[in-house]
Design a protein around this motif. Structure first.
Motif, PDB file in Angstrom:
ATOM      1  N   LEU A 124       0.748  -1.110  -0.004  1.00 39.99           N
ATOM      2  CA  LEU A 124      -0.047   0.175  -0.046  1.00 39.99           C
ATOM      3  C   LEU A 124       0.937   1.215   0.038  1.00 39.99           C
ATOM      4  O   LEU A 124       1.912   1.400   0.754  1.00 39.99           O
ATOM      5  CB  LEU A 124      -0.950  -0.110   1.220  1.00 39.99           C
ATOM      6  CG  LEU A 124      -1.980  -0.930   1.081  1.00 39.99           C
ATOM      7  CD1 LEU A 124      -1.763  -2.291   1.466  1.00 39.99           C
ATOM      8  CD2 LEU A 124      -3.145  -0.514   2.380  1.00 39.99           C
ATOM      9  N   ALA A 125       0.530   2.173  -0.593  1.00 39.49           N
ATOM     10  CA  ALA A 125       1.073   3.497  -0.804  1.00 39.49           C
ATOM     11  C   ALA A 125       0.522   4.536  -1.387  1.00 39.49           C
ATOM     12  O   ALA A 125      -0.750   4.525  -1.723  1.00 39.49           O
ATOM     13  CB  ALA A 125       2.445   3.462  -1.846  1.00 39.49           C
ATOM     14  N   ARG A 126       0.907   5.898  -0.844  1.00 37.04           N
ATOM     15  CA  ARG A 126       0.249   7.333  -1.245  1.00 37.04           C
ATOM     16  C   ARG A 126       1.072   7.662  -2.545  1.00 37.04           C
ATOM     17  O   ARG A 126       2.131   8.087  -2.324  1.00 37.04           O
ATOM     18  CB  ARG A 126       0.166   8.097  -0.063  1.00 37.04           C
ATOM     19  CG  ARG A 126      -0.539   9.345  -0.306  1.00 37.04           C
ATOM     20  CD  ARG A 126      -2.130   8.883  -0.120  1.00 37.04           C
ATOM     21  NE  ARG A 126      -2.991  10.315  -0.303  1.00 37.04           N
ATOM     22  CZ  ARG A 126      -3.276  11.086   0.684  1.00 37.04           C
ATOM     23  NH1 ARG A 126      -2.868  10.890   1.890  1.00 37.04           N
ATOM     24  NH2 ARG A 126      -4.081  11.987   0.411  1.00 37.04           N
ATOM     25  N   GLU A 127       0.412   7.903  -3.596  1.00 34.29           N
ATOM     26  CA  GLU A 127       1.005   8.345  -4.992  1.00 34.29           C
ATOM     27  C   GLU A 127       0.199   9.569  -5.309  1.00 34.29           C
ATOM     28  O   GLU A 127      -0.808   9.760  -5.405  1.00 34.29           O
ATOM     29  CB  GLU A 127       1.013   7.197  -5.964  1.00 34.29           C
ATOM     30  CG  GLU A 127       1.857   5.832  -5.595  1.00 34.29           C
ATOM     31  CD  GLU A 127       1.940   4.999  -6.476  1.00 34.29           C
ATOM     32  OE1 GLU A 127       2.234   5.448  -7.814  1.00 34.29           O
ATOM     33  OE2 GLU A 127       1.919   3.721  -6.428  1.00 34.29           O
ATOM     34  N   CYS A 128       1.158  10.307  -5.666  1.00 34.51           N
ATOM     35  CA  CYS A 128       0.624  11.811  -6.345  1.00 34.51           C
ATOM     36  C   CYS A 128       0.886  12.004  -7.478  1.00 34.51           C
ATOM     37  O   CYS A 128       2.107  11.683  -8.201  1.00 34.51           O
ATOM     38  CB  CYS A 128       1.014  12.972  -5.446  1.00 34.51           C
ATOM     39  SG  CYS A 128       0.622  12.716  -3.602  1.00 34.51           S
ATOM     40  N   ASP A 129      -0.051  12.521  -8.487  1.00 30.18           N
ATOM     41  CA  ASP A 129       0.345  13.053 -10.025  1.00 30.18           C
ATOM     42  C   ASP A 129       0.289  14.557  -9.757  1.00 30.18           C
ATOM     43  O   ASP A 129      -0.882  15.232  -9.712  1.00 30.18           O
ATOM     44  CB  ASP A 129      -0.756  12.471 -10.657  1.00 30.18           C
ATOM     45  CG  ASP A 129      -0.709  13.064 -12.142  1.00 30.18           C
ATOM     46  OD1 ASP A 129       0.563  13.995 -12.296  1.00 30.18           O
ATOM     47  OD2 ASP A 129      -1.513  12.834 -13.247  1.00 30.18           O
ATOM     48  N   HIS A 130       1.560  15.108  -9.590  1.00 31.31           N
ATOM     49  CA  HIS A 130       1.381  16.747  -9.370  1.00 31.31           C
ATOM     50  C   HIS A 130       1.110  17.609 -10.563  1.00 31.31           C
ATOM     51  O   HIS A 130       0.152  18.670 -10.233  1.00 31.31           O
ATOM     52  CB  HIS A 130       2.782  17.156  -8.864  1.00 31.31           C
ATOM     53  CG  HIS A 130       3.195  16.632  -7.580  1.00 31.31           C
ATOM     54  ND1 HIS A 130       2.732  17.116  -6.288  1.00 31.31           N
ATOM     55  CD2 HIS A 130       4.354  15.752  -7.145  1.00 31.31           C
ATOM     56  CE1 HIS A 130       3.256  16.197  -5.500  1.00 31.31           C
ATOM     57  NE2 HIS A 130       4.307  15.772  -5.921  1.00 31.31           N
ATOM     58  N   LEU A 131       1.203  17.118 -11.785  1.00 35.45           N
ATOM     59  CA  LEU A 131       0.807  17.707 -12.806  1.00 35.45           C
ATOM     60  C   LEU A 131      -0.727  17.622 -12.832  1.00 35.45           C
ATOM     61  O   LEU A 131      -1.600  18.646 -13.176  1.00 35.45           O
ATOM     62  CB  LEU A 131       1.609  17.330 -14.076  1.00 35.45           C
ATOM     63  CG  LEU A 131       2.856  17.192 -14.157  1.00 35.45           C
ATOM     64  CD1 LEU A 131       3.543  16.829 -15.553  1.00 35.45           C
ATOM     65  CD2 LEU A 131       3.552  18.989 -14.296  1.00 35.45           C
ATOM     66  N   GLY A 132      -1.291  16.423 -12.701  1.00 36.85           N
ATOM     67  CA  GLY A 132      -2.775  16.399 -12.912  1.00 36.85           C
ATOM     68  C   GLY A 132      -3.549  16.709 -11.660  1.00 36.85           C
ATOM     69  O   GLY A 132      -4.699  16.752 -11.751  1.00 36.85           O
ATOM     70  N   GLY A 133      -2.631  16.954 -10.488  1.00 37.78           N
ATOM     71  CA  GLY A 133      -3.292  17.379  -9.195  1.00 37.78           C
ATOM     72  C   GLY A 133      -4.383  16.418  -8.636  1.00 37.78           C
ATOM     73  O   GLY A 133      -5.286  16.641  -7.935  1.00 37.78           O
ATOM     74  N   VAL A 134      -3.768  15.067  -8.842  1.00 35.39           N
ATOM     75  CA  VAL A 134      -4.273  13.964  -8.145  1.00 35.39           C
ATOM     76  C   VAL A 134      -3.725  13.211  -7.332  1.00 35.39           C
ATOM     77  O   VAL A 134      -2.508  13.002  -7.796  1.00 35.39           O
ATOM     78  CB  VAL A 134      -5.067  13.032  -9.461  1.00 35.39           C
ATOM     79  CG1 VAL A 134      -5.681  11.712  -8.765  1.00 35.39           C
ATOM     80  CG2 VAL A 134      -6.177  13.986 -10.306  1.00 35.39           C
ATOM     81  N   ASP A 135      -4.083  12.545  -6.125  1.00 34.65           N
ATOM     82  CA  ASP A 135      -3.282  11.675  -5.571  1.00 34.65           C
ATOM     83  C   ASP A 135      -4.075  10.508  -5.256  1.00 34.65           C
ATOM     84  O   ASP A 135      -5.388  10.389  -5.191  1.00 34.65           O
ATOM     85  CB  ASP A 135      -3.066  12.527  -4.086  1.00 34.65           C
ATOM     86  CG  ASP A 135      -3.936  12.507  -2.944  1.00 34.65           C
ATOM     87  OD1 ASP A 135      -3.999  12.211  -2.204  1.00 34.65           O
ATOM     88  OD2 ASP A 135      -4.919  13.111  -3.507  1.00 34.65           O
ATOM     89  N   CYS A 136      -3.400   9.322  -4.901  1.00 38.60           N
ATOM     90  CA  CYS A 136      -4.250   8.139  -4.986  1.00 38.60           C
ATOM     91  C   CYS A 136      -3.532   7.279  -3.860  1.00 38.60           C
ATOM     92  O   CYS A 136      -2.497   7.243  -3.388  1.00 38.60           O
ATOM     93  CB  CYS A 136      -4.040   7.312  -6.022  1.00 38.60           C
ATOM     94  SG  CYS A 136      -4.853   8.157  -7.733  1.00 38.60           S
ATOM     95  N   LEU A 137      -4.277   6.304  -3.168  1.00 42.03           N
ATOM     96  CA  LEU A 137      -4.081   5.212  -2.378  1.00 42.03           C
ATOM     97  C   LEU A 137      -3.801   4.086  -3.494  1.00 42.03           C
ATOM     98  O   LEU A 137      -4.891   3.850  -4.060  1.00 42.03           O
ATOM     99  CB  LEU A 137      -5.002   5.082  -1.155  1.00 42.03           C
ATOM    100  CG  LEU A 137      -4.606   3.466  -0.886  1.00 42.03           C
ATOM    101  CD1 LEU A 137      -3.439   3.315   0.126  1.00 42.03           C
ATOM    102  CD2 LEU A 137      -6.004   3.057   0.129  1.00 42.03           C
ATOM    103  N   THR A 138      -2.574   3.541  -3.427  1.00 44.23           N
ATOM    104  CA  THR A 138      -2.492   2.390  -4.481  1.00 44.23           C
ATOM    105  C   THR A 138      -2.273   1.073  -3.699  1.00 44.23           C
ATOM    106  O   THR A 138      -1.815   1.219  -2.803  1.00 44.23           O
ATOM    107  CB  THR A 138      -1.322   2.626  -5.510  1.00 44.23           C
ATOM    108  OG1 THR A 138       0.035   2.786  -4.721  1.00 44.23           O
ATOM    109  CG2 THR A 138      -1.281   3.868  -6.010  1.00 44.23           C
ATOM    110  N   ILE A 139      -2.597  -0.017  -4.188  1.00 40.69           N
ATOM    111  CA  ILE A 139      -2.224  -1.262  -3.623  1.00 40.69           C
ATOM    112  C   ILE A 139      -1.584  -1.976  -4.629  1.00 40.69           C
ATOM    113  O   ILE A 139      -2.453  -2.417  -5.847  1.00 40.69           O
ATOM    114  CB  ILE A 139      -3.417  -1.853  -3.372  1.00 40.69           C
ATOM    115  CG1 ILE A 139      -4.317  -1.202  -2.061  1.00 40.69           C
ATOM    116  CG2 ILE A 139      -3.187  -3.407  -2.569  1.00 40.69           C
ATOM    117  CD1 ILE A 139      -5.623  -1.653  -1.376  1.00 40.69           C
ATOM    118  N   ARG A 140      -0.513  -2.544  -4.735  1.00 39.08           N
ATOM    119  CA  ARG A 140       0.286  -3.272  -5.673  1.00 39.08           C
ATOM    120  C   ARG A 140      -0.007  -4.686  -5.431  1.00 39.08           C
ATOM    121  O   ARG A 140       0.189  -5.166  -4.341  1.00 39.08           O
ATOM    122  CB  ARG A 140       1.716  -3.115  -5.604  1.00 39.08           C
ATOM    123  CG  ARG A 140       2.522  -3.535  -6.737  1.00 39.08           C
ATOM    124  CD  ARG A 140       3.969  -3.201  -6.759  1.00 39.08           C
ATOM    125  NE  ARG A 140       4.806  -3.847  -5.921  1.00 39.08           N
ATOM    126  CZ  ARG A 140       5.900  -3.739  -5.213  1.00 39.08           C
ATOM    127  NH1 ARG A 140       6.658  -2.729  -5.697  1.00 39.08           N
ATOM    128  NH2 ARG A 140       6.386  -4.322  -4.336  1.00 39.08           N
TER     129      ARG A 140
END
Length: 267
Positions: A124-140
């Motif tokens: 589990l991680a917190r990932e951000c797309d700074h250009l798109g202004g979106v952040d996500c909780l991701t589960i690999r």
């Protein structure tokens, strides 16, 4: 099979590696009855119904309401006995139960503090797309694929505990909205995704063997192939290909069954 493997619930995995009678085995674990006594003609066979509805309803943190939704009352079970069934199933499946709460705690930690957390091979991680202004909780997932939960937040649920939410599509209204989730639901998402990855790997192997998959339904593939001289041999080949271990889950016991016909129907 997948939730048993993900949670490392060893007694369940042994059932799937041997006789496969998970309803009977679950009832035996829940009520402390020898497995061999849960068979037709014995009074203990009535326990199989409780084991079955528990298996179908309780894997993802459901309670008495989930049993009712799965038809427990229609099966002749009394509403007052449902909490006991829930308690017995969770006690018999402690690793699955613990996985729900570990997943919930890990998601809350990652959303509030950042960084990452590992739960039984899931990252589990917190990932951000700074250009798109979106952040996500991701589960690999074990396959390397990721699940994304957009704009995760932590609120408070009706019991005063931290509540996980994210932006997504409401499956009933088809509107974009904030959706609440919890450990058991996150586990369900991962289990379904892992099962999908297993099926996708099997489809690749079938196609490579000259067995074209024209469509698939949940865990079922439909193959349109020129008839072999021996239909049983063709079916055996398909099943053996689908039962091959996947590279990232070599100890996950897979099983396949099927039929051969001139047109598609539900078996």
């Amino acid at each position: 099979r997948v939730i048993s493997w993900l949670a490392r619930e060893h007694w369940r995995l042994e059932v799937f590696r041997t006789h496969g009678k998970i309803y009977e085995a679950s009832a035996a674990q829940m009520f402390g009855v020898p497995l061999e006594r849960i068979q037709k003609g014995r009074p203990e066979y009535a326990l199989r119904q409780k084991g079955k509805v528990a298996e179908l309803a309780l894997g993802y943190q459901g309670g008495a309401g989930a049993l009712i939704a799965m038809g427990a009352l229609d099966m002749g079970l009394a509403e007052e006995e449902l909490p006991d069934i829930v308690s017995r199933w969770r006690e018999a499946n402690r690793r699955i139960r613990d996985l729900w709460y570990t997943m919930d705690d890990a998601a809350v930690q990652v959303i509030t503090e950042g960084g990452n957390a590992e739960v039984n091979g899931l990252l589990l991680a917190r990932e951000c797309d700074h250009l798109g202004g979106v952040d996500c909780l991701t589960i690999r997932l074990p396959s390397g694929r990721k699940l994304y939960y957009i704009s995760p937040e932590i609120g408070q649920n009706e019991w005063g505990r931290p509540s996980i939410s994210y932006m997504g599509m409401d499956q009933k209204t088809k509107r974009w909205k904030r959706i609440e989730t919890y450990g058991g639901k996150l586990v369900e998402n991962c289990v379904q995704a892992i099962a999908r990855d297993c099926l996708a790997a099997a489809i690749d192997r079938l196609e490579a063997a000259g067995l074209p998959v024209v469509f698939h339904v949940h865990d079922e593939v439909v193959i349109d192939a020129a008839p072999w001289s021996d239909a049983d041999a063709m079916l055996s080949t398909v099943c053996s290909i689908m039962e091959e271990p996947v590279s990232w889950a070599t100890d996950l016991p897979l099983k396949a069954a099927g039929w051969v016909g001139s047109y598609f129907t539900k078996d």
